[in-house]
Each structure stands twice: as C-alpha cells, then as structure tokens.
Write a protein that holds these residues in place. Structure first.
Motif, PDB file in Angstrom:
ATOM      1  N   CYS A 132      21.589  48.463  -2.392  1.00  0.00           N
ATOM      2  CA  CYS A 132      22.191  49.441  -3.301  1.00  0.00           C
ATOM      3  C   CYS A 132      21.168  50.434  -3.842  1.00  0.00           C
ATOM      4  CB  CYS A 132      22.878  48.728  -4.463  1.00  0.00           C
ATOM      5  SG  CYS A 132      24.372  47.854  -3.973  1.00  0.00           S
ATOM      6  N   GLY A 133      19.897  50.206  -3.581  1.00  0.00           N
ATOM      7  CA  GLY A 133      18.870  51.158  -3.998  1.00  0.00           C
ATOM      8  C   GLY A 133      17.870  50.630  -5.002  1.00  0.00           C
ATOM      9  N   PHE A 134      17.979  49.364  -5.401  1.00  0.00           N
ATOM     10  CA  PHE A 134      16.998  48.794  -6.324  1.00  0.00           C
ATOM     11  C   PHE A 134      15.668  48.594  -5.602  1.00  0.00           C
ATOM     12  CE2 PHE A 134      20.849  47.803  -8.591  1.00  0.00           C
ATOM     13  CZ  PHE A 134      20.480  47.833  -9.925  1.00  0.00           C
ATOM     14  N   THR A 135      14.580  48.832  -6.329  1.00  0.00           N
ATOM     15  CA  THR A 135      13.240  48.662  -5.765  1.00  0.00           C
ATOM     16  C   THR A 135      12.375  47.719  -6.586  1.00  0.00           C
ATOM     17  OG1 THR A 135      12.493  50.621  -6.975  1.00  0.00           O
ATOM     18  CG2 THR A 135      13.201  50.944  -4.683  1.00  0.00           C
ATOM     19  N   GLN A 136      12.840  47.328  -7.765  1.00  0.00           N
ATOM     20  CA  GLN A 136      12.099  46.408  -8.623  1.00  0.00           C
ATOM     21  C   GLN A 136      13.049  45.330  -9.126  1.00  0.00           C
ATOM     22  OE1 GLN A 136      10.089  48.501 -11.782  1.00  0.00           O
ATOM     23  NE2 GLN A 136       8.875  49.725 -10.375  1.00  0.00           N
ATOM     24  N   PHE A 137      12.522  44.091  -9.173  1.00  0.00           N
ATOM     25  CA  PHE A 137      13.354  42.940  -9.500  1.00  0.00           C
ATOM     26  C   PHE A 137      12.609  42.063 -10.491  1.00  0.00           C
ATOM     27  CE2 PHE A 137      13.850  44.561  -5.282  1.00  0.00           C
ATOM     28  CZ  PHE A 137      15.215  44.744  -5.154  1.00  0.00           C
ATOM     29  N   ASP A 138      13.112  42.030 -11.703  1.00  0.00           N
ATOM     30  CA  ASP A 138      12.543  41.190 -12.756  1.00  0.00           C
ATOM     31  C   ASP A 138      13.417  39.946 -12.812  1.00  0.00           C
ATOM     32  OD1 ASP A 138      11.381  40.066 -14.956  1.00  0.00           O
ATOM     33  OD2 ASP A 138      11.666  41.791 -16.271  1.00  0.00           O
ATOM     34  N   ILE A 139      13.010  38.926 -12.083  1.00  0.00           N
ATOM     35  CA  ILE A 139      13.818  37.729 -11.886  1.00  0.00           C
ATOM     36  C   ILE A 139      13.964  36.943 -13.180  1.00  0.00           C
ATOM     37  CG2 ILE A 139      11.888  36.276 -11.191  1.00  0.00           C
ATOM     38  CD1 ILE A 139      13.790  35.101  -9.035  1.00  0.00           C
ATOM     39  N   LYS A 140      15.051  36.223 -13.273  1.00  0.00           N
ATOM     40  CA  LYS A 140      15.342  35.408 -14.445  1.00  0.00           C
ATOM     41  C   LYS A 140      14.196  34.440 -14.710  1.00  0.00           C
ATOM     42  CE  LYS A 140      18.769  32.368 -16.416  1.00  0.00           C
ATOM     43  NZ  LYS A 140      20.091  31.836 -16.345  1.00  0.00           N
ATOM     44  N   GLU A 141      13.836  34.326 -15.965  1.00  0.00           N
ATOM     45  CA  GLU A 141      12.744  33.450 -16.366  1.00  0.00           C
ATOM     46  C   GLU A 141      13.004  32.018 -15.906  1.00  0.00           C
ATOM     47  OE1 GLU A 141      10.588  32.063 -20.467  1.00  0.00           O
ATOM     48  OE2 GLU A 141      11.452  34.078 -20.368  1.00  0.00           O
ATOM     49  N   GLY A 142      11.954  31.369 -15.441  1.00  0.00           N
ATOM     50  CA  GLY A 142      12.066  30.000 -14.977  1.00  0.00           C
ATOM     51  C   GLY A 142      12.329  29.874 -13.491  1.00  0.00           C
ATOM     52  N   LYS A 143      12.553  30.978 -12.809  1.00  0.00           N
ATOM     53  CA  LYS A 143      12.792  30.972 -11.372  1.00  0.00           C
ATOM     54  C   LYS A 143      11.508  31.345 -10.638  1.00  0.00           C
ATOM     55  CE  LYS A 143      17.135  30.031 -11.822  1.00  0.00           C
ATOM     56  NZ  LYS A 143      17.654  28.744 -11.433  1.00  0.00           N
ATOM     57  N   SER A 144      11.383  30.912  -9.419  1.00  0.00           N
ATOM     58  CA  SER A 144      10.175  31.121  -8.618  1.00  0.00           C
ATOM     59  C   SER A 144      10.159  32.502  -7.966  1.00  0.00           C
ATOM     60  CB  SER A 144      10.089  30.042  -7.532  1.00  0.00           C
ATOM     61  OG  SER A 144       9.125  30.377  -6.565  1.00  0.00           O
ATOM     62  N   LEU A 145       9.134  33.274  -8.272  1.00  0.00           N
ATOM     63  CA  LEU A 145       8.980  34.586  -7.631  1.00  0.00           C
ATOM     64  C   LEU A 145       8.676  34.427  -6.148  1.00  0.00           C
ATOM     65  CD1 LEU A 145       6.952  36.451 -10.379  1.00  0.00           C
ATOM     66  CD2 LEU A 145       9.196  37.092  -9.546  1.00  0.00           C
ATOM     67  N   GLU A 146       7.899  33.428  -5.803  1.00  0.00           N
ATOM     68  CA  GLU A 146       7.543  33.203  -4.402  1.00  0.00           C
ATOM     69  C   GLU A 146       8.794  32.892  -3.579  1.00  0.00           C
ATOM     70  OE1 GLU A 146       5.910  31.874  -7.025  1.00  0.00           O
ATOM     71  OE2 GLU A 146       4.076  33.057  -6.822  1.00  0.00           O
ATOM     72  N   ASP A 147       9.676  32.050  -4.113  1.00  0.00           N
ATOM     73  CA  ASP A 147      10.932  31.752  -3.436  1.00  0.00           C
ATOM     74  C   ASP A 147      11.802  33.004  -3.346  1.00  0.00           C
ATOM     75  OD1 ASP A 147      13.039  30.032  -2.305  1.00  0.00           O
ATOM     76  OD2 ASP A 147      14.045  30.368  -4.222  1.00  0.00           O
ATOM     77  N   ALA A 148      11.812  33.792  -4.401  1.00  0.00           N
ATOM     78  CA  ALA A 148      12.645  34.998  -4.427  1.00  0.00           C
ATOM     79  C   ALA A 148      12.219  36.013  -3.375  1.00  0.00           C
ATOM     80  CB  ALA A 148      12.610  35.624  -5.814  1.00  0.00           C
ATOM     81  N   LEU A 149      10.945  36.030  -3.014  1.00  0.00           N
ATOM     82  CA  LEU A 149      10.492  36.946  -1.965  1.00  0.00           C
ATOM     83  C   LEU A 149      11.245  36.715  -0.653  1.00  0.00           C
ATOM     84  CD1 LEU A 149       6.608  37.125  -2.322  1.00  0.00           C
ATOM     85  CD2 LEU A 149       8.240  38.985  -2.646  1.00  0.00           C
ATOM     86  N   ASN A 150      11.633  35.477  -0.398  1.00  0.00           N
ATOM     87  CA  ASN A 150      12.342  35.140   0.837  1.00  0.00           C
ATOM     88  C   ASN A 150      13.764  35.680   0.870  1.00  0.00           C
ATOM     89  OD1 ASN A 150      10.113  33.683   1.783  1.00  0.00           O
ATOM     90  ND2 ASN A 150      10.753  31.883   0.626  1.00  0.00           N
ATOM     91  N   ALA A 151      14.299  36.087  -0.258  1.00  0.00           N
ATOM     92  CA  ALA A 151      15.683  36.545  -0.334  1.00  0.00           C
ATOM     93  C   ALA A 151      15.938  37.774   0.534  1.00  0.00           C
ATOM     94  CB  ALA A 151      16.063  36.854  -1.780  1.00  0.00           C
ATOM     95  N   PHE A 152      14.925  38.581   0.727  1.00  0.00           N
ATOM     96  CA  PHE A 152      15.121  39.807   1.497  1.00  0.00           C
ATOM     97  C   PHE A 152      15.288  39.540   2.994  1.00  0.00           C
ATOM     98  CE2 PHE A 152      12.759  40.954  -2.342  1.00  0.00           C
ATOM     99  CZ  PHE A 152      13.678  41.815  -2.903  1.00  0.00           C
ATOM    100  N   ALA A 153      14.979  38.311   3.417  1.00  0.00           N
ATOM    101  CA  ALA A 153      15.136  37.940   4.822  1.00  0.00           C
ATOM    102  C   ALA A 153      16.341  37.021   5.039  1.00  0.00           C
ATOM    103  CB  ALA A 153      13.861  37.260   5.311  1.00  0.00           C
ATOM    104  N   ASP A 154      17.148  36.805   4.018  1.00  0.00           N
ATOM    105  CA  ASP A 154      18.298  35.914   4.144  1.00  0.00           C
ATOM    106  C   ASP A 154      19.310  36.413   5.167  1.00  0.00           C
ATOM    107  OD1 ASP A 154      17.332  34.109   2.314  1.00  0.00           O
ATOM    108  OD2 ASP A 154      18.638  34.753   0.677  1.00  0.00           O
TER     109      ASP A 154
END
Length: 179
Positions: A132-154
């Motif tokens: 949708c055009g987002f370029t920055q993601f401030d993930i919910k506190e307590g969640k893993s940023l390293e794991d979240a990086l994998n979301a773009f390849a789901d």
C-alpha cells in the motif's frame, strides 16, 4: 532509542534506529508544545495549527505528521511537497484506515516521502502495508524485529492490486492465457 524496520519502495528491509519521537496530540485546553530540537512526529491538528513555523523543520526531515484513524489524509494533499514523513497510527489491530490513506497519498497525491505505520502493528500486516506504500514499520512492543523482517517474503506473488504496481496473479494468468 528504539528500532524500526525500514523497507524502501522496491527495496530490501532492514532494522534501523528510530530517531523520531511521537508527540501526543494535546487538547484545546492543553495544546501540545513541540520541542525545538530533535526529530518529532506531530499530530495532524498540531501541524495544521502551526504549519508556518513547522514547515522548515518538515522540509529538513526533522518533523513528520501522523494521523489517527478518524483523521482525513486528504487534509495533507497540499503538503506532500513539504513533508518527508507521514505516519498512520494503528491504535488497535482492527483499524485499517491507514491502508487506504497510504494508497491515497501514493496514487492520488504522488507523495514520494516515507510513510510509517505505528501502534498496534504486527508482522502479519507488513506485506500488505508495504504494497500500500508504507516504507517504515514501528512494530508492536514485545514483538521480534528480526522475525518481522521475514514478513516481506511470506508471499511471492500478490493476489490483489495495490499501490506498489505489482501485477496480481489473476492478471498474470490472463496474460499467459492470451499469449
């Protein structure tokens, strides 16, 4: 200093230090004071009320504007050439107005700056937020940023159309059948 995920349009995602501080909205009775130094995200109402004095900071990339779900991103159409960062607050997971707001900014108003999602943002949302055009993601506190990086390849092939210009799978099938 907290970290966020940054994924440029059509680029690779990475974890970076977040230099911005969110300044709460304030009220009519107790207006917010914008700090003179540092990178800040101010609410749309603060921007509207103080645009003349805040514009130079916005153009320098030191100030961004955030919207809550009940705010109208169309109010920023005349400011897309001044702002470098526009953010959407997702106070709870179920709010989706930010998706539409990002698409509006990218497609109708040709906003080329950074668009941030913050608040109750989860890894599950990243792939489509990016589309949708987002370029920055401030993930919910307590969640893993390293794991979240994998979301773009789901997902490797999108099904629906979006602001990123990717050809959806049904259009690819139709093109292949007609070839």
């Amino acid at each position: 200093m907290a970290n966020i995920i940054v994924k440029p349009l059509n680029g690779e995602a990475e974890i970076v230090a977040d230099e911005f501080v969110v300044i709460e909205q304030g009220t009519d009775e107790a207006p917010v004071a914008v700090p003179a130094d540092g990178k800040v995200l101010v609410h749309l109402s603060v921007w509207e009320a103080n645009k003349a004095e805040l514009s130079a900071r916005a153009q320098a990339g030191e100030l961004g504007v955030y919207l809550n779900p009940d705010d109208n991103p169309e109010q920023l159409q005349g400011d897309v050439n001044v702002l470098k960062l526009i953010a959407f607050n997702f106070p709870v997971f179920k709010y989706g107005q930010g998706y539409s707001g990002a698409v509006l900014l990218r497609t109708r108003y040709s906003f080329t700056g950074e668009i941030r999602a913050f608040g109750d943002v989860w890894r599950d949302q990243f792939f489509y937020l990016a589309r949708c055009g987002f370029t920055q993601f401030d993930i919910k506190e307590g969640k893993s940023l390293e794991d979240a990086l994998n979301a773009f390849a789901d997902f490797t092939i999108p099904y629906q159309t979006s602001a990123d210009g990717s050809l959806p799978v049904f259009n690819r099938r139709a093109a292949a059948a007609g070839a």
